[in-house]
Design a protein around this motif. Structure first.
Motif, short mmCIF file in Angstrom:
data_model
loop_
_atom_site.label_atom_id
_atom_site.label_comp_id
_atom_site.label_asym_id
_atom_site.label_seq_id
_atom_site.Cartn_x
_atom_site.Cartn_y
_atom_site.Cartn_z
N ASP A 71 5.95 1.95 7.11
CA ASP A 71 5.03 1.28 6.64
C ASP A 71 3.67 2.03 5.98
N HIS A 109 0.86 -1.42 -0.27
CA HIS A 109 -0.11 0.11 -0.40
C HIS A 109 0.80 1.41 -0.07
N ASP A 162 3.52 -5.73 3.22
CA ASP A 162 3.27 -5.43 4.19
C ASP A 162 4.05 -5.46 5.93
ZN ZN Z 1 1.30 -1.03 5.99
#
Ligand code: ZN
Length: 460
Positions: free
Chosen positions: A262, A108, A339
């Protein structure tokens, strides 16, 4: 004098190991440096998408538009974006997808942050301030007393009256959310800093001006940066970010201190792996980077959207029976959902499950949850572990303590959408969702090696 043969063998082995480590150290350093560059250039998903697209474009990937017809060629390299904030990239395989399956890595582009409200500017107690909303699971206290600025997308009115998007990144300390002095909040160290999202988060922009409304002041500031007229500005998709640059840290530069690790670290690792993998492969290789993971993925460009499915379907359009070709291809595929993972925190080790304590710089982590908050199962886990073994990279495992709630990723959402076998993985990190996170510089190179193995290997 002849050397003892055992000694000779040991020495030779040592020599080989040293050469290997030296070569890796240099390459790994470069990988981590280019990650930090990407992060610093990408304060918002719009910037991340633009930067990742630029990396792909520089290596011969052609831009596609979803609104155009796609005439894909075998071995062709393409990318497509949605809302300027999600991106798919792919290299068409030399064999039909139904006989090879797809090789897909997902991640993401968004990170938790504070975002400007539609009418953000107002005056209070002699200050000009900006109203903000909380995007995703922000570790709020970390945003206080930092040197903040503004970045994002500004929509202007073109000469023909159409909306045109421009990206903005103001590169100087511009805003601050000052903490209350301890003298006015005596119990803060015992009770913790509690922040009301409506009243305590609006940053200070400047002192209020006598003859200038706060709205005009903000528009003038944005117009000056974009070198346009204030009247051209129609709407703003702006967020706050910390202007401090990312850095290597620790005695041997073993750590990375940076915002948005992240999940820009996973986007970067997957992109580099695809760019460095063999030019041709029998299978079609795909990168799927989504916006809106941090708020649940259920948007037009999030993991819950048909973006990936649409793209995959168009990749098999030239087969005789495209619908069946897609189903057969998906049935042969393994989707790697990348992730970041929770490394064990030495001061709170009891927050981790005793048998599952991932360490920084000890390799990527396979994440499992019986409730399928992570989509990993035995077979997909084995696929990833075998890739790690082939790449010569150590692998770690994570499961949440049974008495704590588990986070999630795009993994289960994609798995449910496509019916695709999925494994949830990611590199270990600390301070997740803080304005300044922490990870391992070695881990990043390791993950790239594993992803390269996936994209290079005959079978994923
Ligand atoms: Zn994440």
């Amino acid at each position: 004098m002849t050397l003892d043969p055992n000694y000779q063998r040991r020495f030779a082995a040592l020599y080989v190991v040293n050469i290997f480590v030296k070569r890796n150290a240099k390459t790994y350093r470069k990988y981590a440096e280019s990650l930090l560059e990407l992060i610093d250039a990408s304060p918002t998903p719009f910037h991340a998408t633009r930067e990742l697209a630029a990396l792909l474009k520089a290596k011969g990937f052609d831009a596609l538009q979803e609104s155009d017809a796609w005439n894909l060629k075998k071995g062709g390299r393409y990318y497509v974006t949605r809302n300027d904030s999600s991106l798919m990239a792919f290299v068409v395989g030399t064999k039909p997808a139904e006989s090879t399956g797809f090789k897909i890595i997902g991640a993401h582009t968004d990170s938790p942050n504070l975002r400007l409200k539609p009418n953000p500017a107002y005056e209070q107690s002699g200050y000009m301030q900006l109203g903000v909303e909380v995007y995703g699971g922000v570790l709020l206290t970390t945003w206080t007393d930092r040197d903040l600025s503004l970045a994002g997308r500004v929509v202007l009115k073109s000469k023909k009256g159409q909306p045109v998007s421009r990206l903005l990144k103001i590169e100087k300390p511009l805003l601050r959310i000052p903490q209350l002095a301890i003298h006015l909040n005596r119990e803060v160290n015992e009770k913790g800093l509690k922040l009301n999202k409506q009243t305590h988060l609006p940053p200070i922009l400047q002192m209020a001006q006598k003859n200038l409304s706060s709205e005009k002041a903000l528009k003038a500031l944005v117009a000056r940066e974009l070198k346009c007229r204030a009247e051209e500005i129609v709407s703003l998709d702006l967020a706050l970010y910390d202007v401090q640059s990312s850095s290597f840290a620790g005695p041997n530069d073993e750590f990375l201190y940076a915002p948005r690790l992240d999940n820009l670290a996973s986007c970067h690792a997957a992109t580099v792996a695809l760019l460095e993998a063999s030019k041709q492969d029998s299978a079609t290789r795909v990168l799927a980077f989504y916006d809106h993971e941090e708020i649940g993925s259920e948007t037009a460009q999030g993991g819950g959207s048909p973006f990936l499915k649409d793209a995959l379907e168009r990749m098999v359009m030239d087969s005789e029976n495209p619908r069946e070709a897609l189903m057969r291809a998906v049935a042969r595929s393994v989707f790697i959902s990348a992730d970041m993972a929770h490394a064990v925190h030495p001061n709170y080790a009891d927050k981790h499950e005793g048998q599952h304590m991932p360490l920084i710089n000890a390799g990527p982590v396979i994440k499992t949850n019986a409730g399928q908050r992570y989509a990993t199962e035995g077979v997909s886990s084995a696929h990833f572990e075998l890739l790690c073994r082939r790449a010569g990279v150590n692998v770690q495992k994570f499961v949440m303590r049974s008495d704590l709630a588990c986070g999630s990723t795009i993994g289960p959402i994609t798995a449910a959408n496509l019916g695709i076998r999925t494994v949830d993985v990611g590199n270990p990190m600390l301070s997740m969702h803080s304005i300044r996170e922490m990870a391992g510089s070695q881990d990043h190179g390791d993950l790239i090696q594993v992803f390269k193995e996936y994209f290079n290997a005959k079978k994923g």
